[in-house]
Write a protein that holds these residues in place. Structure first.
Motif, PDB file in Angstrom:
ATOM      1  N   SER A 142       0.165  10.487  -1.782  1.00 52.44           N
ATOM      2  CA  SER A 142       0.677   9.575  -0.753  1.00 52.44           C
ATOM      3  C   SER A 142       0.696  10.252   0.613  1.00 52.44           C
ATOM      4  CB  SER A 142       2.083   9.118  -1.124  1.00 52.44           C
ATOM      5  OG  SER A 142       2.973  10.221  -1.084  1.00 52.44           O
ATOM      6  N   ARG A 143       0.873   9.426   1.635  1.00 58.89           N
ATOM      7  CA  ARG A 143       0.959   9.975   2.994  1.00 58.89           C
ATOM      8  C   ARG A 143       2.136  10.911   3.127  1.00 58.89           C
ATOM      9  NH1 ARG A 143       0.737   5.109   7.125  1.00 58.89           N
ATOM     10  NH2 ARG A 143       2.154   4.310   5.570  1.00 58.89           N
ATOM     11  N   SER A 144       3.287  10.544   2.551  1.00 58.74           N
ATOM     12  CA  SER A 144       4.469  11.396   2.703  1.00 58.74           C
ATOM     13  C   SER A 144       4.242  12.756   2.049  1.00 58.74           C
ATOM     14  CB  SER A 144       5.711  10.715   2.129  1.00 58.74           C
ATOM     15  OG  SER A 144       5.542  10.388   0.769  1.00 58.74           O
ATOM     16  N   GLU A 145       3.612  12.775   0.880  1.00 54.82           N
ATOM     17  CA  GLU A 145       3.325  14.057   0.232  1.00 54.82           C
ATOM     18  C   GLU A 145       2.417  14.907   1.105  1.00 54.82           C
ATOM     19  OE1 GLU A 145       1.284  15.805  -3.860  1.00 54.82           O
ATOM     20  OE2 GLU A 145       1.449  13.644  -3.576  1.00 54.82           O
ATOM     21  N   HIS A 146       1.385  14.304   1.662  1.00 59.72           N
ATOM     22  CA  HIS A 146       0.439  15.052   2.486  1.00 59.72           C
ATOM     23  C   HIS A 146       1.089  15.604   3.742  1.00 59.72           C
ATOM     24  CE1 HIS A 146      -2.659  15.401   5.647  1.00 59.72           C
ATOM     25  NE2 HIS A 146      -3.299  16.027   4.696  1.00 59.72           N
ATOM     26  N   TRP A 147       1.782  14.762   4.496  1.00 57.34           N
ATOM     27  CA  TRP A 147       2.310  15.215   5.784  1.00 57.34           C
ATOM     28  C   TRP A 147       3.507  16.138   5.645  1.00 57.34           C
ATOM     29  CZ3 TRP A 147      -1.081  15.324   9.252  1.00 57.34           C
ATOM     30  CH2 TRP A 147      -2.086  14.364   9.292  1.00 57.34           C
ATOM     31  N   TRP A 148       4.302  15.999   4.588  1.00 57.15           N
ATOM     32  CA  TRP A 148       5.375  16.970   4.357  1.00 57.15           C
ATOM     33  C   TRP A 148       4.785  18.340   4.055  1.00 57.15           C
ATOM     34  CZ3 TRP A 148       9.622  16.302   6.515  1.00 57.15           C
ATOM     35  CH2 TRP A 148      10.371  15.131   6.449  1.00 57.15           C
ATOM     36  N   GLY A 150       0.804  -1.206   0.000  1.00 53.36           N
ATOM     37  CA  GLY A 150       0.000   0.000   0.000  1.00 53.36           C
ATOM     38  C   GLY A 150       0.836   1.255   0.000  1.00 53.36           C
ATOM     39  N   ARG A 151       2.127   1.093  -0.060  1.00 48.19           N
ATOM     40  CA  ARG A 151       3.018   2.242  -0.029  1.00 48.19           C
ATOM     41  C   ARG A 151       3.676   2.414  -1.383  1.00 48.19           C
ATOM     42  NH1 ARG A 151       5.590   0.989   5.833  1.00 48.19           N
ATOM     43  NH2 ARG A 151       3.699   1.483   6.948  1.00 48.19           N
ATOM     44  N   PRO A 152       3.930   3.655  -1.758  1.00 51.07           N
ATOM     45  CA  PRO A 152       4.642   3.888  -3.005  1.00 51.07           C
ATOM     46  C   PRO A 152       6.062   3.320  -2.933  1.00 51.07           C
ATOM     47  CG  PRO A 152       3.579   5.889  -2.243  1.00 51.07           C
ATOM     48  CD  PRO A 152       3.476   4.884  -1.136  1.00 51.07           C
ATOM     49  N   ALA A 153       6.708   3.254  -4.088  1.00 54.90           N
ATOM     50  CA  ALA A 153       8.046   2.679  -4.162  1.00 54.90           C
ATOM     51  C   ALA A 153       9.043   3.438  -3.296  1.00 54.90           C
ATOM     52  CB  ALA A 153       8.512   2.662  -5.613  1.00 54.90           C
ATOM     53  N   GLN A 154       8.857   4.727  -3.139  1.00 57.22           N
ATOM     54  CA  GLN A 154       9.751   5.519  -2.300  1.00 57.22           C
ATOM     55  C   GLN A 154       8.973   6.642  -1.622  1.00 57.22           C
ATOM     56  OE1 GLN A 154      12.492   6.718  -5.342  1.00 57.22           O
ATOM     57  NE2 GLN A 154      11.595   8.733  -5.489  1.00 57.22           N
ATOM     58  N   MET A 155       9.526   7.166  -0.538  1.00 56.94           N
ATOM     59  CA  MET A 155       8.882   8.261   0.169  1.00 56.94           C
ATOM     60  C   MET A 155       9.224   9.580  -0.524  1.00 56.94           C
ATOM     61  SD  MET A 155       9.102   9.221   4.181  1.00 56.94           S
ATOM     62  CE  MET A 155      10.216  10.602   4.219  1.00 56.94           C
ATOM     63  N   MET A 156       8.234  10.442  -0.644  1.00 59.19           N
ATOM     64  CA  MET A 156       8.471  11.745  -1.246  1.00 59.19           C
ATOM     65  C   MET A 156       9.153  12.639  -0.225  1.00 59.19           C
ATOM     66  SD  MET A 156       5.754  14.276  -3.089  1.00 59.19           S
ATOM     67  CE  MET A 156       5.747  13.443  -4.657  1.00 59.19           C
ATOM     68  N   GLY A 157      10.168  13.364  -0.644  1.00 58.64           N
ATOM     69  CA  GLY A 157      10.890  14.262   0.240  1.00 58.64           C
ATOM     70  C   GLY A 157      10.139  15.568   0.474  1.00 58.64           C
ATOM     71  N   ILE A 211       7.384  10.325  -7.451  1.00 58.38           N
ATOM     72  CA  ILE A 211       8.430  10.862  -8.317  1.00 58.38           C
ATOM     73  C   ILE A 211       7.795  11.996  -9.110  1.00 58.38           C
ATOM     74  CG2 ILE A 211       9.975  10.380 -10.230  1.00 58.38           C
ATOM     75  CD1 ILE A 211      10.012   7.460  -9.267  1.00 58.38           C
ATOM     76  N   LEU A 212       8.437  13.162  -9.064  1.00 57.65           N
ATOM     77  CA  LEU A 212       7.894  14.305  -9.777  1.00 57.65           C
ATOM     78  C   LEU A 212       8.000  14.092 -11.277  1.00 57.65           C
ATOM     79  CD1 LEU A 212       9.268  17.324  -7.729  1.00 57.65           C
ATOM     80  CD2 LEU A 212       7.014  16.324  -7.657  1.00 57.65           C
ATOM     81  N   PRO A 213       6.998  14.580 -12.025  1.00 54.99           N
ATOM     82  CA  PRO A 213       7.079  14.455 -13.472  1.00 54.99           C
ATOM     83  C   PRO A 213       8.239  15.291 -14.021  1.00 54.99           C
ATOM     84  CG  PRO A 213       5.145  15.739 -12.822  1.00 54.99           C
ATOM     85  CD  PRO A 213       5.788  15.224 -11.576  1.00 54.99           C
ATOM     86  N   VAL A 214       8.908  14.754 -15.027  1.00 54.03           N
ATOM     87  CA  VAL A 214      10.020  15.463 -15.650  1.00 54.03           C
ATOM     88  C   VAL A 214       9.455  16.516 -16.581  1.00 54.03           C
ATOM     89  CG1 VAL A 214      12.050  15.208 -17.106  1.00 54.03           C
ATOM     90  CG2 VAL A 214      11.433  13.391 -15.504  1.00 54.03           C
ATOM     91  N   GLU A 215       9.981  17.715 -16.468  1.00 52.65           N
ATOM     92  CA  GLU A 215       9.464  18.831 -17.278  1.00 52.65           C
ATOM     93  C   GLU A 215      10.292  19.038 -18.500  1.00 52.65           C
ATOM     94  OE1 GLU A 215       9.291  22.088 -14.588  1.00 52.65           O
ATOM     95  OE2 GLU A 215       7.869  21.074 -13.313  1.00 52.65           O
TER      96      GLU A 215
END
Length: 153
Positions: free
Chosen positions: A48-54, A20-27, A149-153
């Motif tokens: 994700s949870r990491s995106e929300h709580w950060w 239930g967790r993404p491959a990596q935690m968002m910084g 993972i942020l989209p590449v621009e």
């Protein structure tokens, strides 16, 4: 042969377990960039949870100096809120709502469940429980599992 002297055989499965967790935690900075630049007014998809709580931490870190500056200058436009706190609230109003809606989507709930927070006394607690739960480990009606993972621009 006693129970404790038997060897326990472990079986490894070929399929990875879904957590239930993404491959990596968002910084921290990636979460702030993703919310403010990529999803400022986006109610689609999942967060994700990491995106929300950060992002909650970022908002809290900005609110402390805003309130402190308001106390120093001594101006209250609304009782308890000075101009800097009001500007911060207005600037982050839509990103906060969209982020909570996307976080609810990650747990498989409709964004309308945000309104459960309006129930006196227990609504906020129920909403908080929804926000801290693991996301669904598979794609759901609201999109793919967030990759963080942020989209590449």
């Amino acid at each position: 042969m006693s129970y404790f002297s038997k060897k326990v055989m472990m079986v490894e499965l070929d399929t990875p377990q879904m957590t239930g967790r993404p491959a990596q935690m968002m910084g921290f900075m990636d979460a702030v960039k993703n919310v403010l630049l990529n999803n400022y007014f986006s109610f689609n998809g999942r967060a994700s949870r990491s995106e929300h709580w950060w992002f909650v931490l970022f908002y809290f870190a900005l609110s402390i100096p805003a309130v402190f500056i308001d106390l120093i200058i001594g101006i209250e436009l609304i009782p308890g809120y000075g101009p800097f706190a009001i500007i911060l609230i207005i600037a982050f109003f839509l990103p906060n709502i969209s982020l909570v809606v996307r976080r609810l989507h990650d747990t498989g709930r409709s964004g309308w469940m945000y309104l459960i927070g309006l129930i006196p006394c227990v609504g906020f607690i129920i909403l908080l429980v929804f926000l801290v739960q693991d996301g669904e480990p598979h794609p759901n009606a609201y999109g793919e599992v967030p990759t963080n993972i942020l989209p590449v621009e």
